[in-house]
Design an enzyme around this catalytic site. Structure first.
Site, PDB file in Angstrom:
ATOM      1  N   ASP A 222      21.020 -32.521 -22.845  1.00 52.56           N
ATOM      2  CA  ASP A 222      19.597 -32.680 -23.052  1.00 52.56           C
ATOM      3  C   ASP A 222      19.408 -33.295 -24.434  1.00 52.56           C
ATOM      4  O   ASP A 222      19.949 -32.804 -25.415  1.00 52.56           O
ATOM      5  CB  ASP A 222      18.960 -31.292 -22.971  1.00 52.56           C
ATOM      6  CG  ASP A 222      17.457 -31.344 -23.043  1.00 52.56           C
ATOM      7  OD1 ASP A 222      16.821 -30.939 -22.068  1.00 52.56           O
ATOM      8  OD2 ASP A 222      16.920 -31.795 -24.075  1.00 52.56           O
ATOM      9  N   ASN A 230       9.398 -41.138 -27.779  1.00 52.73           N
ATOM     10  CA  ASN A 230       8.396 -41.571 -26.811  1.00 52.73           C
ATOM     11  C   ASN A 230       7.017 -41.617 -27.450  1.00 52.73           C
ATOM     12  O   ASN A 230       6.273 -42.576 -27.287  1.00 52.73           O
ATOM     13  CB  ASN A 230       8.346 -40.557 -25.663  1.00 52.73           C
ATOM     14  CG  ASN A 230       8.936 -41.134 -24.405  1.00 52.73           C
ATOM     15  OD1 ASN A 230       9.191 -42.336 -24.336  1.00 52.73           O
ATOM     16  ND2 ASN A 230       9.156 -40.299 -23.417  1.00 52.73           N
ATOM     17  N   ASP A 239      12.490 -45.470 -23.035  1.00 52.00           N
ATOM     18  CA  ASP A 239      13.327 -45.885 -21.900  1.00 52.00           C
ATOM     19  C   ASP A 239      14.607 -46.546 -22.400  1.00 52.00           C
ATOM     20  O   ASP A 239      15.685 -46.367 -21.820  1.00 52.00           O
ATOM     21  CB  ASP A 239      12.568 -46.865 -21.003  1.00 52.00           C
ATOM     22  CG  ASP A 239      11.502 -46.154 -20.194  1.00 52.00           C
ATOM     23  OD1 ASP A 239      11.449 -44.908 -20.271  1.00 52.00           O
ATOM     24  OD2 ASP A 239      10.732 -46.826 -19.487  1.00 52.00           O
ATOM     25  N   ASP A 265      14.876 -36.470 -20.064  1.00 52.47           N
ATOM     26  CA  ASP A 265      15.976 -36.746 -20.982  1.00 52.47           C
ATOM     27  C   ASP A 265      17.151 -35.818 -20.681  1.00 52.47           C
ATOM     28  O   ASP A 265      17.888 -35.426 -21.573  1.00 52.47           O
ATOM     29  CB  ASP A 265      15.510 -36.581 -22.430  1.00 52.47           C
ATOM     30  CG  ASP A 265      14.896 -35.207 -22.663  1.00 52.47           C
ATOM     31  OD1 ASP A 265      14.727 -34.457 -21.677  1.00 52.47           O
ATOM     32  OD2 ASP A 265      14.594 -34.878 -23.813  1.00 52.47           O
TER      33      ASP A 265
END
Ligand code: C2E
Ligand code: CA
Ligand code: CA
Length: 722
Positions: A222, A230, A239, A265
């Site tokens: 993670d 973001n 992305d 993620d």
């Protein structure tokens, strides 16, 4: 009369020559193809007083084979099972060639009769083609044994069989659509990695095969600090990080390890052939240090997103519990980067990890619900609000990603109860404040749904607050095969019978399986934001979203698209006729107190002009092609080769002119169409196929232009949906 359709005599419709509404209702609810056929065929046989029916399918080659039977003698079934014959043979071949129903009153005397079937006692049959001329899927054959019918079928009876053939065609079509969606649903479109669903399938297979030898471990990764990337640099940069991370991960693992993206993620690696704890730690250490480097993004931005890693050994449990163990271990590793400790943990079982609340069912914080509107783009009305859980702990508000994975089963049930109580209490309070008729949906993990008294508890809650059951929707976050559990399905069926709405959440992520749609009485599907967020840039996703819309339409369930993040995405969704949407482009989730004001603002909501001309053109062209192909199939005489008669088509052409290759393909389609309109009485199979190919190439060309970042000089101002 052998192969002509019997002439219709006015008024000769037998009173029973129609499909009962009850049967239609049962057909509509029937998801199993074979049962569907049996029901439909039994009805046709009843209306025609036939002994039974069979579905004879084309098998992709030039052959026909029997697929399903209904009510036919055993001898005949035995003979026909596995029987193949050429596509132009028999009365079936005759019907396919003519494209009309063929009634054969004296089978044995027919020049098309197949000797084996004469011997089996077949007296008469009626064969009706299934599917339009350019997509014939086979025939339905109604059969009479022992004695042929006294009269040829009349026009009303024929109409019933043709309707049954249409229904069967649609059911076959739906099955094909589902299969292709299933295929697409196994990979993550952003990184190209297998998704969670595929991972679970693989894991299940591996666990079954190896039963623990050679040892197998799963790592859950993670990214730390991904959300700020973001938020601060935008989703495109976010992305990019995910894409780069996926690349690094792929090269960091050993050959034979299986890498997947779990969503967001979160990633996972199946580590094969790991022999002991020491080796596992060494592998994790290498993974961790190989994935720490910062990422250089466009615009000179550099960001750090090292992964926190949790791993677990495969024991005799299933894939789902393995994933869960790894997730819990990851949760315990979280935040260790900052303190300079090793950023991985291995799940230790059965003793609970220190710091988790394995035996305590209290939630690790105080629940607060936020609410996000689901908005109907056509009526501009908020249709319901989704409740999203937050936990307040030591002054911080934790998002689900930060606490869900660490909850054990009892805490999950506790969460579900608390969310139900809070959300329904809130709904009643809004009602008292004058916000009438609002509905709420809540998220529920099937883990938490197995309680034998769940439906009863919900009924009591609804009653206490004076709310009708239809004001509540359960969004089911399906993970793995849990929904298959009988106890869960029983509770859900009870709830549905009470009037509670059921939605399948996160469709397409691999959390949710399309197969479930058939086994559960569902009212709604929510297409995950992963498939929606990027449709203005990844134009292939437009076709996917459109086919999901068609599927929803066919299944008669409502569709909600998540991830309507900006005007571009909203514009494309409108063009595709997707009405219910949810996302930041409409509204973010807010605390309960802020909702009345948000709803007042949304009452004034106006769509902003979308700036995604290529994506809109793609969507409009897809709509146009599907309309034209429908006409070509069903009513070619109504074809008119109009050029830009409609405003939407005018807009489409304005865009296409700016992509020369696409414009050329479009002109060729138009010319072909004009030609087909002039000669609509001819066999159009070939030109239709060509037309379809031209359309597909055209759209590929638009997708390519969008990917290469083509800027069009004059984007359109008309942003209305199709
Ligand atoms: P979900 O059901 O898909 O919920 C929507 C999530 O998408 C929310 O995240 C929301 O903040 C986010 N979102 C909404 N619009 C947009 C958008 O336009 N773009 C992007 N990128 N994101 C958007 P949140 O609140 O962090 O929830 C995450 C997940 O946690 C939910 O996903 C749901 O699966 C789960 N969850 C939330 N509340 C509960 C709950 O009460 N119980 C359970 N079991 N799970 C919950
Ligand atoms: Ca949800
Ligand atoms: Ca979702």
């Amino acid at each position: 009369m052998r192969h002509a359709r019997p002439p219709a005599r006015p008024g000769d419709a037998a009173p029973q020559a129609q499909i009962g509404t009850e049967v239609i209702r049962r057909l509509a609810a029937q998801r199993d193809l074979e049962r569907f056929f049996e029901l439909a065929a039994a009805e046709a046989a009843r209306v025609l007083h036939a002994d039974g029916a069979a579905l004879i399918e084309t098998d992709g080659t030039e052959q026909l084979r029997y697929r399903f039977f209904q009510g036919l003698p055993d001898d005949y079934r035995r003979l026909a099972t596995g029987f193949r014959f050429a596509r132009d043979e028999g009365t079936a071949g005759q019907a396919l060639r003519l494209g009309t129903p063929v009634y054969t009153p004296h089978y044995a005397a027919s020049s098309h009769a197949l000797p084996d079937f004469v011997r089996s006692g077949l007296c008469a049959n009626l064969v009706v083609p299934v599917g339009p001329a350019d997509d014939r899927r086979g025939v339905i054959a109604l059969a009479w044994f022992g004695q042929a019918p006294a009269h040829a079928p009349d026009s009303a009876q024929l109409a019933v069989v043709e309707m049954v053939a249409d229904l069967v065609y649609w059911a076959l079509h739906r099955q094909r659509l589902e299969l292709s969606l299933e295929q697409q649903a196994r990979h993550d479109p952003l990184t190209g990695l297998p998704n969670r669903r595929y991972l679970l399938e693989r894991l299940d297979a591996m666990l079954r095969r190896h039963a623990g030898t050679p040892p197998l471990a799963l790592a859950w990764l993670d990214l730390d600090g991904f959300k700020p990337v973001n938020d601060l640099h935008g989703h495109e940069q976010g992305d990019a990080v995910l894409g780069l991370f996926a690349e690094r991960l792929r090269t960091a693992v050993r050959e034979g390890d299986f890498v997947a993206r779990l969503g967001g993620d979160e990633f996972a690696v199946v580590l094969c052939d790991v022999h002991d704890e020491q080796e596992l730690h060494e592998l994790l250490r290498r993974l961790s240090s190989g994935l720490e480097r910062p990422y250089r993004l466009r615009g000179g931005v550099s960001v750090r997103c090292p992964p926190s890693i949790g791993a677990a050994w495969a024991r005799d449990g299933d894939a789902e519990s393995l994933l869960r163990d790894a997730d819990r271990a990851m949760y315990l590793a979280k935040g260790r980067h900052r303190t300079g400790q090793a950023a991985w943990r291995v799940f230790a079982s059965p003793a609970p990890e220190p710091g988790t609340h394995e035996t305590d069912s209290a939630l690790p914080g105080t629940l607060e619900l936020h609410y996000q509107p689901v908005f109907d783009l056509e009526t501009r009305v908020v249709v319901r609000v989704e409740s999203l859980a937050r936990l307040r702990r030591q002054g911080r508000l934790l998002a689900p990603a930060e606490f869900l994975g660490a909850l054990d089963l009892r805490q999950q049930r506790r969460l579900l109860d608390a969310v139900l109580e809070t959300a329904l209490g809130q709904l009643a309070q809004w009602e008292r404040q004058g916000l009438h008729g609002l509905s709420v949906s809540i998220n529920a993990e099937p883990y938490a749904l197995g309680d034998a008294d769940l439906a009863q508890r919900i009924a009591t809650l609804l009653q206490q607050h004076g709310l009708h059951a239809s004001r509540l929707t359960l969004e089911i976050l399906e993970r793995g095969a849990l929904l298959g559990r009988e106890a869960t399905v029983r509770q859900l069926t009870l709830l549905r019978a009470m009037g509670v709405r059921l939605a399948i959440d996160d469709l397409g992520t691999g959390h949710s399986s399309l197969l479930r749609l058939r086994s559960l009485p569902i009212d709604e599907i929510k297409l995950d934001r992963a498939f929606v967020r990027d449709i203005a840039r990844n134009l292939q996703d437009i076709a996917f979203v459109r086919s999901v819309r068609e599927l929803a339409h066919g299944l008669r369930v409502e569709l909600v698209a998540e991830g309507a993040e900006n005007p571009d995405v909203i514009g494309v969704l409108r063009a595709l006729g997707v009405r219910q949407v949810q996302g930041w482009g409409i509204a973010r989730e807010v605390p309960a107190a802020a909702l009345p004001r948000l709803l007042a603002q949304l009452a004034q909501w106006q769509p902003q002009v979308a700036d995604a001309a290529l994506a809109l053109a793609y969507a409009h062209h897809l709509n146009l092609d599907s309309h034209i192909l429908g006409l070509l199939r069903n009513a070619p005489a109504q074809l008119r080769a109009t050029d830009a008669a409609e405003p939407v088509q005018h807009q489409l052409e304005t865009t296409l002119r700016q992509v020369p290759r696409a414009w050329q393909l479009y002109r060729r389609q138009r010319i072909l169409l004009a030609d087909m309109a002039r000669h609509h009485e001819l066999d159009l199979r070939l030109p239709i196929r060509r037309y379809r190919q031209l359309g597909e190439s055209l759209r590929e060309c638009l997708a390519l232009a969008a990917r290469s970042g083509a800027q069009l000089c004059c984007t359109t101002t008309d942003n209305s949906g199709a």
